[in-house]
Design a protein around this motif. Structure first.
Motif, mmCIF file in Angstrom:
data_model
loop_
_atom_site.group_PDB
_atom_site.id
_atom_site.type_symbol
_atom_site.label_atom_id
_atom_site.label_comp_id
_atom_site.label_asym_id
_atom_site.label_seq_id
_atom_site.Cartn_x
_atom_site.Cartn_y
_atom_site.Cartn_z
ATOM 1 N N ALA A 176 0.828 -1.206 0.000
ATOM 2 C CA ALA A 176 0.000 0.000 0.000
ATOM 3 C C ALA A 176 0.860 1.252 0.000
ATOM 4 C CB ALA A 176 -0.927 -0.015 1.222
ATOM 5 N N VAL A 177 1.929 1.274 0.801
ATOM 6 C CA VAL A 177 2.814 2.440 0.847
ATOM 7 C C VAL A 177 3.476 2.652 -0.514
ATOM 8 C CG1 VAL A 177 4.902 3.378 1.902
ATOM 9 C CG2 VAL A 177 3.186 2.241 3.327
ATOM 10 N N GLU A 178 3.934 1.581 -1.115
ATOM 11 C CA GLU A 178 4.552 1.703 -2.432
ATOM 12 C C GLU A 178 3.541 2.194 -3.466
ATOM 13 O OE1 GLU A 178 6.153 -2.077 -3.341
ATOM 14 O OE2 GLU A 178 7.749 -1.981 -1.842
ATOM 15 N N ALA A 179 2.284 1.762 -3.326
ATOM 16 C CA ALA A 179 1.260 2.216 -4.263
ATOM 17 C C ALA A 179 1.012 3.712 -4.124
ATOM 18 C CB ALA A 179 -0.031 1.437 -4.042
ATOM 19 N N VAL A 180 0.997 4.232 -2.854
ATOM 20 C CA VAL A 180 0.806 5.670 -2.639
ATOM 21 C C VAL A 180 1.942 6.458 -3.273
ATOM 22 C CG1 VAL A 180 0.746 7.480 -0.879
ATOM 23 C CG2 VAL A 180 -0.584 5.390 -0.570
ATOM 24 N N GLU A 181 3.154 6.020 -3.041
ATOM 25 C CA GLU A 181 4.306 6.726 -3.611
ATOM 26 C C GLU A 181 4.275 6.694 -5.138
ATOM 27 O OE1 GLU A 181 7.653 4.821 -1.939
ATOM 28 O OE2 GLU A 181 7.378 5.662 0.086
ATOM 29 N N PHE A 182 3.905 5.569 -5.683
ATOM 30 C CA PHE A 182 3.860 5.466 -7.141
ATOM 31 C C PHE A 182 2.805 6.399 -7.739
ATOM 32 C CE2 PHE A 182 1.825 3.498 -10.841
ATOM 33 C CZ PHE A 182 2.887 3.487 -11.725
ATOM 34 N N ILE A 183 1.594 6.407 -7.117
ATOM 35 C CA ILE A 183 0.521 7.251 -7.656
ATOM 36 C C ILE A 183 0.872 8.717 -7.518
ATOM 37 C CG2 ILE A 183 -1.913 7.868 -7.386
ATOM 38 C CD1 ILE A 183 -2.436 5.002 -6.511
ATOM 39 N N ALA A 184 1.513 9.087 -6.400
ATOM 40 C CA ALA A 184 1.904 10.487 -6.203
ATOM 41 C C ALA A 184 2.891 10.960 -7.265
ATOM 42 C CB ALA A 184 2.505 10.662 -4.810
ATOM 43 N N LYS A 185 3.748 10.045 -7.714
ATOM 44 C CA LYS A 185 4.692 10.399 -8.793
ATOM 45 C C LYS A 185 3.990 10.484 -10.145
ATOM 46 C CE LYS A 185 8.742 8.328 -6.590
ATOM 47 N NZ LYS A 185 9.790 7.263 -6.711
ATOM 48 N N GLN A 186 2.954 9.693 -10.319
ATOM 49 C CA GLN A 186 2.299 9.647 -11.616
ATOM 50 C C GLN A 186 1.304 10.786 -11.829
ATOM 51 O OE1 GLN A 186 2.996 7.536 -14.131
ATOM 52 N NE2 GLN A 186 4.660 6.767 -12.836
ATOM 53 N N LEU A 187 0.775 11.365 -10.729
ATOM 54 C CA LEU A 187 -0.259 12.404 -10.884
ATOM 55 C C LEU A 187 0.216 13.614 -11.689
ATOM 56 C CD1 LEU A 187 -2.269 12.463 -7.530
ATOM 57 C CD2 LEU A 187 -3.143 12.148 -9.835
ATOM 58 N N PRO A 188 1.384 14.221 -11.371
ATOM 59 C CA PRO A 188 1.810 15.390 -12.178
ATOM 60 C C PRO A 188 2.004 15.036 -13.652
ATOM 61 C CG PRO A 188 3.065 15.247 -10.136
ATOM 62 C CD PRO A 188 2.307 13.974 -10.251
ATOM 63 N N GLU A 397 -8.372 11.044 -13.316
ATOM 64 C CA GLU A 397 -9.444 10.909 -12.325
ATOM 65 C C GLU A 397 -9.283 9.627 -11.513
ATOM 66 O OE1 GLU A 397 -12.955 11.069 -14.607
ATOM 67 O OE2 GLU A 397 -12.822 13.229 -15.052
ATOM 68 N N THR A 398 -8.888 8.519 -12.199
ATOM 69 C CA THR A 398 -8.687 7.254 -11.486
ATOM 70 C C THR A 398 -7.563 7.364 -10.465
ATOM 71 O OG1 THR A 398 -9.434 6.017 -13.439
ATOM 72 C CG2 THR A 398 -8.177 4.797 -11.794
ATOM 73 N N LEU A 399 -6.462 7.994 -10.872
ATOM 74 C CA LEU A 399 -5.337 8.164 -9.941
ATOM 75 C C LEU A 399 -5.741 9.008 -8.738
ATOM 76 C CD1 LEU A 399 -2.332 8.639 -12.394
ATOM 77 C CD2 LEU A 399 -2.850 6.654 -11.000
ATOM 78 N N LEU A 400 -6.523 10.049 -8.975
ATOM 79 C CA LEU A 400 -6.980 10.874 -7.861
ATOM 80 C C LEU A 400 -7.825 10.075 -6.873
ATOM 81 C CD1 LEU A 400 -7.966 14.245 -9.590
ATOM 82 C CD2 LEU A 400 -6.068 13.864 -8.022
ATOM 83 N N LYS A 401 -8.675 9.181 -7.442
ATOM 84 C CA LYS A 401 -9.524 8.368 -6.589
ATOM 85 C C LYS A 401 -8.712 7.308 -5.849
ATOM 86 C CE LYS A 401 -13.494 5.244 -6.793
ATOM 87 N NZ LYS A 401 -14.491 4.590 -7.687
ATOM 88 N N LYS A 402 -7.789 6.642 -6.591
ATOM 89 C CA LYS A 402 -7.020 5.550 -5.995
ATOM 90 C C LYS A 402 -6.065 6.034 -4.924
ATOM 91 C CE LYS A 402 -8.722 2.036 -8.151
ATOM 92 N NZ LYS A 402 -9.483 1.017 -7.403
ATOM 93 N N ILE A 403 -5.503 7.203 -5.101
ATOM 94 C CA ILE A 403 -4.537 7.661 -4.089
ATOM 95 C C ILE A 403 -5.219 7.893 -2.747
ATOM 96 C CG2 ILE A 403 -4.720 10.147 -4.596
ATOM 97 C CD1 ILE A 403 -1.669 10.248 -4.216
#
Length: 737
Positions: A176-188, A397-403
């Motif tokens: 889960a932590v790795e997923a948060v970090e990954f999504i945070a990098k992908q959003l910009p 939108e999916t990344l915003l929801k998943k994060i």
């Protein structure tokens, strides 16, 4: 009835094969039993030396999604059991996790497990005693561990399950932590992609003047149709104007430009005045020419005036802007002609206007058609840009929801495993390992016993049964002679010879005597086309009973009141004089060299049977046998006797039998199970084939009735059908060209 024959033959072949294997087993049962008993006994000793082993068992239930995550609706994919390969099983994957070295090492360290020597247990040894399996049609894994200490086995299973659950929770949380970090990098990056897609779509619409391509396409089609209608109308009007122009042109006799120029000149006062003066000069010139000559000064002066007025008139025409030559007749037109000229000029103007209108309409139509032709491409590019924009917006939108979901899931205690049955302390030792050892011992004993039988059979190349003899030689079976009881008498120094009895003479009603009569009957069948009179009896090696068979066969034929001569041609180890208890002072060798007469050398041993012994053993028997004298003797024997049987040496020991075989009507081959082997049989067969001998068939001597299926059946039953079947063997001759 015909379809039943193959079934009978097939069943008989099965019986024969069974008898063959049974005979092999009877020959080799003792070493096979010894090997089997030794292996089984060794396995029993191993079981008795084993310490009692206890097996503790526990159960783990694995869930696809954690119940806490399912209740909140977030983080459902964290810890989810899924596969990468289509053929893999998630439970098998978790099984390998349970057996992984890190978990095993932690279990060993926390429980302080040691082997019998007091050394910390190796992970490989631990894994050997650990068993993890999936219960059928469930999501439950059963863990089992074997140990000589029941408390230790229980502790190992429970500790390993607890460590696995702890590791599972930590792994899911890390995911889960790795997923948060990954999504945070992908959003910009995703937001930038959305903006780039929007800018590309806007730039496309501006460059191609796109508002609504569908509406534009419909409107363009309607405009093109309207322009097409107007073009058709203009073309019709232009065609009518052209027709009227052609008609006026024929009436006026000049083009529209000429008509315009003529009308403008006719309306000019200077032109009309000059034209009037020109007409007056021309009138005067006509009058003067009636009275005067051409060279008269008055006529010359009038010509000069005329030319001057014409030049003046052309100058006025040029000044009026007319670039072409205009005659005086064209300037002198009437009122009607002038109206026609005006109509022609108006019609020309109408034609010019229609032509211009038609060109404008055609250009407009081409422009709209060109626009319509590129609309599909523009629509495709627009749809592609819109798809890119939609995909980028959806991803964003999916990344915003998943994060948001994963951030909540990271703070939950996510796990997809649960202990549903801790391992109890086993009270009884496991019997599985001793049973396996005993089963393996029995299987190994059977295999080694079978291997022992096979090895002994392979090493023993001797001919053991009638079937083997038939298979090796390949000749037709003419007779089977059962084993006889023999008595030993001394023969030379330190030697013994087995002297056969004469059952045909001594016990004519015995089954053995019947076997010789069967052989005689089969030989009679061979002579259906040409009577056999002289046969050579031989074998592959010595001690196969060729002399015994020769003597008894001769006696059986003699009992049929046929004159028979038995010749002992074995000048190396003669036997017939022992069989018939005769002296060997004079015999065949003496007759060949002419030292004795045939009548004096032959002895009658029973009614219709005379025996010619070998005589003095010569230094080179083959030289005597391979002579014209021997050939002439055989011819005389054939003429005097109904049947001549020649007892010849074995094929492998000497070439005597092959030499005599070419002089006789055929060769009868002997084979004795337990004496000859496959090598001697193959060699003998090759010798017979290379020398093109007429091999009458094969006689198996000394057969064991317990091992031979056909022979046992015949000699133990008095059924006439069985006897006929055994006697109906058809002979196949070996012919050489």
């Amino acid at each position: 009835m015909e379809p039943t024959k193959p079934i009978v033959e097939y069943s008989e072949s099965i019986n024969i094969d069974f008898q063959k294997y049974w005979s092999i087993l009877k020959r080799r049962w003792l070493p096979a039993v010894i090997v089997f008993s030794g292996v089984v006994g060794l396995s029993v000793v191993v079981v008795l030396l084993q310490k009692p082993v206890y097996q503790a068992e526990g159960k783990l239930m694995l869930k696809k999604v954690d119940w806490a995550s399912a209740a909140t609706g977030v983080g459902e994919q964290i810890g989810e059991l899924d596969t990468l390969a289509q053929q893999s099983n998630p439970l098998k994957t978790e099984t390998e996790v349970l057996r992984s070295i890190p978990l095993v090492q932690r279990t060993i360290a926390e429980l302080n497990l040691k082997d019998e020597a007091g050394v910390p247990l190796e992970p490989e040894d631990f894994i050997k005693e650990l068993k993890v399996k999936q219960l059928s049609a469930t999501d439950i894994l059963q863990l089992a561990y074997k140990s000589t200490n029941p408390e230790e086995a229980t502790a190992v299973v429970n500790k390993l399950m607890n460590l696995y659950i702890e590791n599972n929770i930590l792994t899911n949380r890390d995911q889960a932590v790795e997923a948060v970090e990954f999504i945070a990098k992908q959003l910009p990056r995703t937001e930038t992609t959305v903006r780039q897609a929007e800018a590309a779509l806007r730039q496309f619409k501006e460059q191609n003047r796109v508002v609504n391509l569908d509406e534009e396409a419909k409107s363009a089609v309607e405009i093109i149709q309207e322009l097409e209608s107007q073009i058709n109308q203009s073309q019709t009007a232009l065609a009518g104007a052209n027709a009227r122009h052609t008609s006026l042109y024929k009436k006026v006799g000049m083009s529209s430009e000429q008509a315009i120029a003529t009308n403008s000149l006719n309306q000019s006062s200077g032109v009309q005045k000059t034209l009037e003066e020109l007409r007056q000069v021309e009138d005067q010139l006509v009058v003067q020419r009636t009275r005067l000559q051409e060279d008269h000064p008055a006529i010359v002066n009038l010509e000069l005036k005329k030319n001057a007025f014409k030049a003046q008139l052309q100058g006025l025409v040029k000044d009026a802007g007319v670039r072409r030559q205009v005659t005086s007749q064209q300037l002198q037109i009437g009122e009607s002609q002038q109206k026609l000229n005006e109509a022609l000029v108006k019609l020309e103007e109408e034609r010019s206007g229609l032509t211009s209108q038609l060109a404008e309409l055609s250009n407009a139509q081409a422009t709209y058609k060109q626009r319509v032709s590129i609309l599909p491409k523009l629509e495709q590019e627009q749809r592609e840009l819109e798809r890119r924009l939609a995909a980028a917006q959806s991803t964003y939108e999916t990344l915003l929801k998943k994060i948001q979901e994963v951030r909540v899931a990271a703070n939950q205690r996510i796990g997809n495993a649960q202990i549903i049955e801790p391992a109890p302390i086993p009270k009884k030792p496991s019997l599985l390992k001793p049973a396996i050892i005993l089963a393996l011992g029995n299987m190994l004993g059977i295999l080694l016993a079978a291997a022992t039988i096979v090895i002994l059979e392979v090493k023993d190349t001797s001919i053991k049964t009638l079937e083997e003899a038939l298979e090796l030689f390949g000749y037709t079976l003419l007779g089977v002679i059962p084993a006889l009881n023999k008595k030993a008498i001394p023969r030379g120094r330190d030697k013994e010879w087995a002297v056969p009895e004469l059952p045909v003479r001594d016990i004519p009603n015995s089954p053995i005597s019947e076997a010789y009569r069967m052989l005689q009957a089969n030989l009679k069948f061979l002579g259906s086309d040409k009577a056999l009179k002289v046969i050579v009896v031989t074998s592959a090696v010595s001690k196969e009973g060729k002399s015994t068979v020769s003597a008894n066969l001769a006696a059986a034929i003699a009992q049929l009141e046929r004159q028979v001569l038995l010749v002992d041609a074995d000048m190396r180890r003669p036997v017939q004089h022992h069989v018939w208890e005769l002296t060997n002072a004079v015999g065949l060798s003496d007759v060949i060299v002419g030292q004795a007469e045939f009548k004096a050398s032959v002895t009658q041993v029973m009614p219709n049977l005379e025996v010619l012994t070998s005589g003095v053993i010569p230094p080179n028997p083959l030289a005597l046998l391979d002579s014209k004298r021997m050939a002439s003797l055989i011819e005389s024997f054939s003429a005097r006797y109904d049947f001549v049987i020649i007892d010849a040496p074995p094929l492998i020991l000497a070439a005597d039998a092959l030499t005599l075989g070419k002089m006789a009507d055929g060769v009868l081959l002997m084979a004795r199970p337990g004496v000859g082997n496959s090598t001697s049989a193959t060699t003998a067969k090759q010798l017979l084939e290379r020398s093109c001998q007429n091999v009458l068939g094969l006689v198996v001597n000394g057969a064991n009735l317990e091992n031979e299926y056909y022979a046992k059946e015949y000699f133990t039953e008095e059924d006439s059908t069985t006897r006929k079947k055994f006697m109906s063997q058809v002979v196949k001759h070996t012919n050489c060209s």
